[in-house]
Design a protein around this motif. Sequence first.
Motif, PDB file in Angstrom:
ATOM      1  N   GLN A   5      64.876  40.971  48.560  1.00  0.00           N
ATOM      2  CA  GLN A   5      64.510  39.813  48.207  1.00  0.00           C
ATOM      3  C   GLN A   5      63.269  39.280  48.779  1.00  0.00           C
ATOM      4  N   ILE A   6      63.059  39.513  49.964  1.00  0.00           N
ATOM      5  CA  ILE A   6      61.615  39.053  50.484  1.00  0.00           C
ATOM      6  C   ILE A   6      60.576  39.943  50.056  1.00  0.00           C
ATOM      7  N   PHE A   7      60.774  41.156  49.771  1.00  0.00           N
ATOM      8  CA  PHE A   7      59.634  42.041  49.058  1.00  0.00           C
ATOM      9  C   PHE A   7      59.401  41.414  47.654  1.00  0.00           C
ATOM     10  N   GLY A   8      60.544  40.989  46.926  1.00  0.00           N
ATOM     11  CA  GLY A   8      60.463  40.675  45.802  1.00  0.00           C
ATOM     12  C   GLY A   8      59.611  39.034  45.693  1.00  0.00           C
ATOM     13  N   ASP A  12      55.709  38.581  43.817  1.00  0.00           N
ATOM     14  CA  ASP A  12      55.865  37.253  43.101  1.00  0.00           C
ATOM     15  C   ASP A  12      54.485  36.434  43.470  1.00  0.00           C
ATOM     16  N   LEU A  13      54.396  36.245  44.734  1.00  0.00           N
ATOM     17  CA  LEU A  13      53.224  35.553  45.389  1.00  0.00           C
ATOM     18  C   LEU A  13      52.003  36.151  44.916  1.00  0.00           C
ATOM     19  N   LYS A  14      51.964  37.647  45.291  1.00  0.00           N
ATOM     20  CA  LYS A  14      50.684  38.404  44.958  1.00  0.00           C
ATOM     21  C   LYS A  14      50.329  38.173  43.518  1.00  0.00           C
ATOM     22  N   VAL A  16      50.988  35.645  41.496  1.00  0.00           N
ATOM     23  CA  VAL A  16      50.661  34.094  41.389  1.00  0.00           C
ATOM     24  C   VAL A  16      49.117  34.159  41.819  1.00  0.00           C
ATOM     25  N   ASP A  17      48.715  34.758  42.966  1.00  0.00           N
ATOM     26  CA  ASP A  17      47.511  34.677  43.646  1.00  0.00           C
ATOM     27  C   ASP A  17      46.465  35.605  42.814  1.00  0.00           C
ATOM     28  N   TYR A  18      46.789  36.582  42.196  1.00  0.00           N
ATOM     29  CA  TYR A  18      45.878  37.195  41.012  1.00  0.00           C
ATOM     30  C   TYR A  18      45.543  36.492  39.820  1.00  0.00           C
ATOM     31  N   LYS A  19      46.684  35.480  39.500  1.00  0.00           N
ATOM     32  CA  LYS A  19      46.291  34.983  38.312  1.00  0.00           C
ATOM     33  C   LYS A  19      45.391  33.712  38.688  1.00  0.00           C
ATOM     34  N   ASN A  20      45.790  33.048  39.718  1.00  0.00           N
ATOM     35  CA  ASN A  20      45.076  31.990  40.047  1.00  0.00           C
ATOM     36  C   ASN A  20      43.571  32.471  40.384  1.00  0.00           C
ATOM     37  N   THR A  21      43.400  33.425  41.043  1.00  0.00           N
ATOM     38  CA  THR A  21      42.018  34.001  41.250  1.00  0.00           C
ATOM     39  C   THR A  21      41.312  34.323  40.014  1.00  0.00           C
ATOM     40  N   LEU A  22      41.977  34.875  38.932  1.00  0.00           N
ATOM     41  CA  LEU A  22      41.440  35.408  37.662  1.00  0.00           C
ATOM     42  C   LEU A  22      41.186  33.995  37.033  1.00  0.00           C
TER      43      LEU A  22
END
Length: 65
Positions: A5-8, A12-14, A16-22
């Motif tokens: 669950q932690i890895f999941g 998910d955070l990665k 979101v971070d990618y989409k925000n950066t884009l």
Amino acid sequence: MSLLQIFGQIADLKEVDYKNTLVLTALVEILAEKGLITRSEIIERAQALDLGHEVEIDQKRIRVQ
């Protein structure tokens, strides 16, 4: 919470971070292309905000200690 669950959540955070950066990159490019802002202004503002954040963190450390 299991390790899986932690890895999941990290994955998910990665995403979101990618989409925000884009989106931010696209916005900066559009503003620069339209001549509304320069890349150097963006860099200067980001550095100022980062510095302000560091000062805020340092002030919180002083209060805690």
